[in-house]
Write an enzyme that holds these catalytic residues in place. Structure first.
Site, short mmCIF file in Angstrom:
data_model
loop_
_atom_site.label_atom_id
_atom_site.label_comp_id
_atom_site.label_asym_id
_atom_site.label_seq_id
_atom_site.Cartn_x
_atom_site.Cartn_y
_atom_site.Cartn_z
N SER A 277 0.85 -1.25 0.04
CA SER A 277 -0.13 0.00 0.07
C SER A 277 0.81 1.30 0.13
CB SER A 277 -0.93 -0.06 1.18
OG SER A 277 -0.17 -0.33 2.56
N ASP B 235 5.97 -2.17 11.07
CA ASP B 235 5.94 -3.59 10.87
C ASP B 235 5.30 -4.24 12.23
OD1 ASP B 235 6.15 -6.63 10.76
OD2 ASP B 235 7.21 -6.19 8.92
N SER C 25 -11.11 -15.23 6.61
CA SER C 25 -11.20 -15.34 4.95
C SER C 25 -11.98 -16.78 4.97
CB SER C 25 -9.93 -15.41 4.36
OG SER C 25 -10.10 -15.83 2.97
N TYR D 274 -1.62 -19.39 2.92
CA TYR D 274 -2.43 -18.51 3.32
C TYR D 274 -3.35 -18.64 4.04
CZ TYR D 274 -5.65 -14.61 2.90
OH TYR D 274 -6.68 -13.85 3.44
N LYS E 285 -4.40 -18.08 8.43
CA LYS E 285 -5.65 -17.64 8.81
C LYS E 285 -6.22 -18.60 9.94
CE LYS E 285 -5.76 -13.61 6.89
NZ LYS E 285 -5.94 -12.33 7.69
N ASN F 89 -6.35 -11.02 -8.17
CA ASN F 89 -7.82 -11.14 -8.10
C ASN F 89 -8.58 -10.95 -9.22
OD1 ASN F 89 -6.94 -10.30 -4.72
ND2 ASN F 89 -8.05 -12.14 -5.15
N ARG G 14 -7.07 -22.56 -12.61
CA ARG G 14 -5.93 -21.92 -11.83
C ARG G 14 -5.75 -23.09 -10.94
NH1 ARG G 14 -6.42 -15.97 -9.16
NH2 ARG G 14 -8.12 -17.08 -7.87
P1 NAD Z 1 -4.20 -5.35 1.60
O1 NAD Z 1 -2.86 -5.99 1.27
O2 NAD Z 1 -4.52 -4.14 0.45
O3 NAD Z 1 -4.13 -4.74 3.15
C1 NAD Z 1 -3.14 -5.30 4.12
C2 NAD Z 1 -2.23 -4.22 4.64
O4 NAD Z 1 -1.53 -4.73 5.32
C3 NAD Z 1 -1.53 -3.51 3.55
O5 NAD Z 1 -1.51 -2.12 3.61
C4 NAD Z 1 0.01 -3.92 4.00
O6 NAD Z 1 1.12 -2.94 3.64
C5 NAD Z 1 -0.25 -4.04 5.33
N1 NAD Z 1 0.71 -5.05 6.00
C6 NAD Z 1 1.22 -6.37 5.40
N2 NAD Z 1 2.20 -6.75 6.39
C7 NAD Z 1 2.16 -5.87 7.13
C8 NAD Z 1 3.05 -6.00 8.57
N3 NAD Z 1 4.23 -6.99 8.64
N4 NAD Z 1 3.01 -4.89 9.48
C9 NAD Z 1 2.36 -3.86 9.08
N5 NAD Z 1 1.38 -3.78 8.05
C10 NAD Z 1 1.60 -4.96 7.21
O7 NAD Z 1 -5.17 -6.53 1.80
P2 NAD Z 1 -6.88 -6.20 2.17
O8 NAD Z 1 -7.53 -6.95 0.82
O9 NAD Z 1 -7.05 -5.00 2.48
O10 NAD Z 1 -7.04 -7.26 3.17
C11 NAD Z 1 -7.10 -7.02 4.68
C12 NAD Z 1 -7.24 -8.12 5.40
O11 NAD Z 1 -8.60 -8.71 4.95
C13 NAD Z 1 -6.15 -9.02 5.36
O12 NAD Z 1 -5.97 -9.80 6.66
C14 NAD Z 1 -6.81 -10.16 4.22
O13 NAD Z 1 -6.12 -11.43 4.62
C15 NAD Z 1 -8.15 -10.08 4.71
N6 NAD Z 1 -9.01 -10.88 3.64
C16 NAD Z 1 -9.28 -10.11 2.46
C17 NAD Z 1 -9.80 -10.69 1.46
C18 NAD Z 1 -9.65 -9.76 -0.01
O14 NAD Z 1 -9.97 -10.35 -0.91
N7 NAD Z 1 -9.24 -8.73 -0.10
C19 NAD Z 1 -10.88 -11.54 1.67
C20 NAD Z 1 -10.79 -12.18 2.92
C21 NAD Z 1 -9.78 -11.64 3.88
C1 WQD Z 2 -12.15 -15.27 -8.29
C2 WQD Z 2 -12.55 -16.33 -9.61
C3 WQD Z 2 -10.74 -17.38 -10.59
C4 WQD Z 2 -8.33 -13.84 -12.02
C5 WQD Z 2 -9.30 -15.06 -3.23
C6 WQD Z 2 -8.50 -15.65 -2.23
C7 WQD Z 2 -9.26 -15.89 -1.06
C8 WQD Z 2 -9.94 -14.52 -0.49
C9 WQD Z 2 -10.63 -13.90 -1.89
C10 WQD Z 2 -8.36 -13.18 0.81
C11 WQD Z 2 -11.84 -17.53 -9.38
C12 WQD Z 2 -11.20 -16.33 -11.50
C13 WQD Z 2 -9.32 -14.50 -11.51
C14 WQD Z 2 -8.39 -14.02 -13.41
C15 WQD Z 2 -10.15 -15.61 -13.41
N1 WQD Z 2 -9.04 -13.57 -0.18
N2 WQD Z 2 -10.22 -15.66 -12.13
N3 WQD Z 2 -9.05 -14.67 -13.93
O1 WQD Z 2 -9.75 -16.96 -5.64
O2 WQD Z 2 -12.32 -16.58 -4.85
O3 WQD Z 2 -10.37 -15.75 -3.56
O4 WQD Z 2 -9.90 -13.80 -2.93
O5 WQD Z 2 -8.72 -14.09 1.68
O6 WQD Z 2 -8.41 -16.04 -0.11
O7 WQD Z 2 -7.95 -17.00 -2.74
O8 WQD Z 2 -10.72 -14.68 -5.65
O9 WQD Z 2 -10.78 -13.04 -7.25
O10 WQD Z 2 -8.75 -14.42 -7.33
O11 WQD Z 2 -10.86 -15.16 -8.09
O12 WQD Z 2 -10.88 -16.13 -14.38
O13 WQD Z 2 -7.38 -13.21 -13.76
O14 WQD Z 2 -12.10 -15.38 -10.91
O15 WQD Z 2 -10.10 -18.47 -11.05
O16 WQD Z 2 -12.64 -18.44 -10.17
P1 WQD Z 2 -10.80 -16.25 -5.08
P2 WQD Z 2 -10.16 -14.17 -7.28
#
Ligand code: NAD
Ligand code: WQD
Length: 351
Positions: free
Chosen positions: A40, A63, A129, A153, A157, A203, A296
């Site tokens: 970020s 960190d 997640s 990953y 979690k 994603n 994938r």
């Molecule tokens: P993101 O990568 O945009 O945000 C995570 C932030 O944490 C970043 O700004 C990164 O710089 C910071 N960070 C990482 N390691 C660090 C450390 N050691 N010390 C301090 N800062 C640190 O991700 P996001 O999508 O905003 O996800 C936020 C949370 O939600 C994560 O815990 C992720 O696992 C969880 N999550 C995300 C999704 C998704 O699809 N985006 C889905 C389910 C769960």
């Molecule tokens: C969605 C669908 C891909 C990219 C991820 C993390 C999961 C959680 C949510 C954090 C899938 C397809 C994707 C592309 C594609 N995150 N796809 N072409 O895999 O459901 O979950 O985000 O906790 O842990 O694994 O999300 O957005 O990567 O994919 O066809 O270039 O889109 O195969 O079916 P996913 P995603």
């Protein structure tokens, strides 16, 4: 209900963290944000403040595994509760860098917990997640579905969840609300905040957005032979604004009672990859090029939430749909074709 007033947000500059900062500021919380900017940029805080019309109380580059530095933040501020977003989150990357994932996600969480413990802070909202469910099969998944993590990953979690449950079991003063998000997507409706992954997006939604803006040639649709109506994989996409609203509601419920509670955050509605492409094409006003690619590795056919528990208990339910997510993600991408770093810096101004 006595909501905490000062909330420390880890990963506050990230995708969900930055939107959460806006939501919390909008609802009167004092926000202390920490981030190491590994995924970020600190530029987002000026945008957060511009949207909220208020300052983030304090911003620290650190960190979370660096306990002395983290501890100094707790010394300086009277933190009531923590919302813990900071983590690495890319499933594929985690299979190549498992040690880094366990160190940041598990080590970061235990470092945070220990620091909270030393400072008498016992209220935590934890980002989990849907990935913990692994290949759980067809149909909406509720929180009783046994976790079966299939990547470092996901395992990181699930390990955190088990640590947090055990800490709550042994220290009755703790309240931990663990939120298992399905697929957060979209952006703030202002267009000032959104998802800006470093490098090539892993994603779907940010990849499609970059195709729409001409930064990538075409989408590769990973697998058209899934046992789903159109052959592409189905996910439960949840607007990032709904996601962060759930966190604000969670903070309001920290005082409901001690212990750990786990809730899914999703819409309960599945959308296929082709549904997302069609909705984004509508949002940006042109058909988006795509090609069929092999599945994938590690992907599953369907992951959809049964998120009825959180609605039952807190009354929270998502109010935005895939059309809203695509519209808002497109607005952000259109305004920031090369992401935050490619945009002019705004000075940190007073409101
Ligand atoms: P993101 O990568 O945009 O945000 C995570 C932030 O944490 C970043 O700004 C990164 O710089 C910071 N960070 C990482 N390691 C660090 C450390 N050691 N010390 C301090 N800062 C640190 O991700 P996001 O999508 O905003 O996800 C936020 C949370 O939600 C994560 O815990 C992720 O696992 C969880 N999550 C995300 C999704 C998704 O699809 N985006 C889905 C389910 C769960
Ligand atoms: C969605 C669908 C891909 C990219 C991820 C993390 C999961 C959680 C949510 C954090 C899938 C397809 C994707 C592309 C594609 N995150 N796809 N072409 O895999 O459901 O979950 O985000 O906790 O842990 O694994 O999300 O957005 O990567 O994919 O066809 O270039 O889109 O195969 O079916 P996913 P995603």
């Amino acid at each position: 209900m006595n909501a905490p007033s000062t909330v420390l947000v880890t990963g506050g500059a990230g995708f969900i963290g930055s939107h959460a900062c806006v939501e919390l500021l909008d609802h009167g919380f004092e926000v202390i944000a920490v981030d190491n900017y590994s995924n970020s940029t600190p530029q987002v805080y000026a945008r957060v403040e511009r949207i909220a019309g208020r300052f983030v109380g304090a911003v620290y580059e650190l960190d979370i595994r660096d306990r002395p530095t983290l501890s100094a933040v707790f010394d300086r501020h009277s933190v009531d509760a923590v919302v813990h977003f900071a983590a690495h989150k890319a499933t594929g990357e985690s299979t190549r860098m498992p040690v880094e994932y366990y160190d940041t996600n598990v080590g970061g969480t235990t470092a945070l917990l220990r620091t909270m413990h030393e400072h008498g802070v016992h209220q935590l909202v934890f980002s989990s997640s849907c990935t913990v469910y692994g290949d759980a099969g067809h149909g909406p998944l509720d929180e009783t579905t046994p976790p079966r993590p299939t990547s470092p990953y996901a395992a990181s979690k699930w390990i955190c969840e088990q640590i947090l449950a055990d800490v709550c079991h042994r220290h009755p003063e703790y309240t931990v609300l663990c939120l298992r998000y399905f697929n957060p997507a979209g952006a703030h409706p202002s267009g000032l905040l959104g998802e800006d992954p470093r490098g090539t997006p892993e994603n779907l939604m940010p990849y499609v957005a970059q195709v729409a803006v001409g930064r990538r040639e075409q989408l590769r649709v990973f697998g058209t032979d899934y046992p789903t109506p159109d052959g592409t994989a189905i996910r439960d996409y949840l607007h990032v604004m709904d996601t962060v609203e759930a966190h604000r509601v969670a903070l309001d419920h920290l005082d409901d009672g001690p212990g750990m509670r786990v809730y899914n955050l999703g819409t309960g509605k599945g959308s296929s990859v082709l549904d997302v492409v069609a909705a984004f094409s509508d949002a940006c006003g042109r058909p988006l090029p795509s090609e069929v690619a092999p599945r994938r590795p590690g992907d599953v056919a369907e992951l959809v939430a049964d998120a009825s528990a959180v609605t039952r208990v807190w009354g929270w339910r998502p109010t935005r749909d895939l059309t809203d997510m695509c519209r808002d993600a497109w607005r952000f991408q259109r305004l920031h074709p090369r992401g935050y770093e490619g945009s002019a810096r705004r000075p940190h101004t007073k409101h």
